[in-house]
Write a protein that holds these residues in place. Structure first.
Motif: not given
Length: 367
Positions: A87-89, A174-177, A199-202
């Motif tokens: 949930g972080q922006a 927002k970050a999904p996790y 972005f690419e998020i791990n």
């Protein structure tokens, strides 16, 4: 003099020296320094055919993040390598055009509500006139049709407002996790279209090791098969894992991609690190214990028995554990009872350790 008597005499002499030192220092015995131990990670099976593969750590949960709408990037608050929470922006678009869309949709909705109220009044009036026989049915039907049309228009304008409000909300990405930003591909003030990757998020903690297996033996791998994983680059990385994916197509080098998910990986392990993966092939029988270096084992009084010191990460201390084993190979002992895969064993200086002693791993700060 036997070895046991020599050790006992040395212990008595050591205690006497400590007592004399305490008397000279006002009765206070200083805390001994925390000893650093050389770790050995229990992983190599003692029996059967065990193959060692070089692998690379990768995130098993990876997502590409993008805006669902287009616009001008107003701000980006994270960089590659940053840890983020659910949930972080992460980034925002210029919301001004979308605020105007919301205002316009709300005005249209209010106009539709007013039109519906007017049509409702008109329908009631025409119905009263029709019931008295003062107007033809076609006039009443026309009023009813206008009323139903106004209702449909109101529903459409409500949907349009909801869509505009959703677009305004979506100006914030927002970050999904919980996870780590692996890559960032955009900068503030750039114009982007819907779906352009930013972005690419791990995913946090979800790591796997990717290895290449010759196609001649990949049939001996099975989904769910346990593997032992370690790395000389990462302290406290004597990990366990399970095979979760076996490729079905060989590459140009006649190798098949196999993935193993790590169980409880250390916090400092990140994607890209090289790992050693030990796999006992599925048709191996009579796997009996694990191989430990001879220096890690202290002799005991019983035949075929001894003890080791296993490091407990929670307390930062070692626990004296009795083991049972027999001769192995290459200065290794085949331990058949007392240790399990993933244990961290003191690999040297065991005669200077005691049960419950506070220690640290070489190269690490004590807890």
């Amino acid at each position: 003099m036997t070895i046991t008597k020599a050790i006992n005499s040395l212990a008595v002499l050591t205690v006497g020296i400590l007592v004399l030192a305490a008397c000279d220092d006002g009765g206070t015995i200083p805390e001994p320094p925390i000893r650093a131990i050389k770790p050995f990670y229990v992983s190599e099976l003692a029996g059967g055919q065990v193959r060692n593969f070089n692998g690379t750590v990768a995130a098993s949960g990876t997502s590409t993040l993008s805006f669902s709408i287009g616009g001008t990037i107003k701000s980006i608050t994270v960089n590659a390598g940053d840890r983020v929470t659910n949930g972080q922006a992460l980034a925002t678009l210029d919301e001004a055009p979308y605020k105007l869309d919301v205002d316009a949709a709300r005005s249209q909705l209010n106009a539709a509500k007013a039109t519906l109220a007017t049509q409702k009044t008109e329908l009631k009036r025409q119905k009263d006139l029709y019931d008295r026989g003062w107007v033809a049915k076609v006039v009443y039907d026309q009023a009813l049709l206008s009323f139903e049309s106004s209702k449909e228009d109101l529903n459409y304008k409500q949907s349009k407002l909801s869509s505009a409000e959703r677009d305004l909300t979506n100006t914030t990405l927002k970050a999904p996790y919980d996870g780590i930003i692996a890559n960032r591909t955009a900068e503030p003030f750039a114009e982007i279209s819907a779906g352009n990757p930013l972005f690419e998020i791990n995913a946090k903690g979800a790591l796997e090791v990717i290895i290449s297996v010759p196609n001649t033996i990949v049939s001996r791998f099975t989904i769910g098969q346990p593997v032992k994983i370690n790395s000389d680059q990462i302290a406290r990385c004597g990990c366990q894992g399970r095979i979760t994916e076996i490729g079905s197509v060989a590459t140009a080098a006649n190798a098949v991609t196999v993935k193993a998910t790590l169980e409880n990986p250390p916090a400092n392990l990140i994607p890209g690190v090289s790992m050693n993966v030990f796999v006992a092939l599925s048709d191996t029988e009579n796997i009996d214990g694990y191989l430990l270096p001879l220096n890690a084992i202290a002799a005991s009084t019983g035949e075929g028995t001894g003890y080791v010191f296993i490091f407990d990460e929670g307390s930062g201390s070692v626990k004296r554990v009795e083991i049972r084993g027999r001769a192995g190979r290459d200065n290794m002992v085949q331990v058949i009872e007392g240790v399990k895969a993933g244990d961290i064993v003191a690999a040297a200086g065991v005669s200077f350790l005691r049960d419950g002693q506070k220690v640290k791993l070489m190269g690490q700060l004590p807890k």
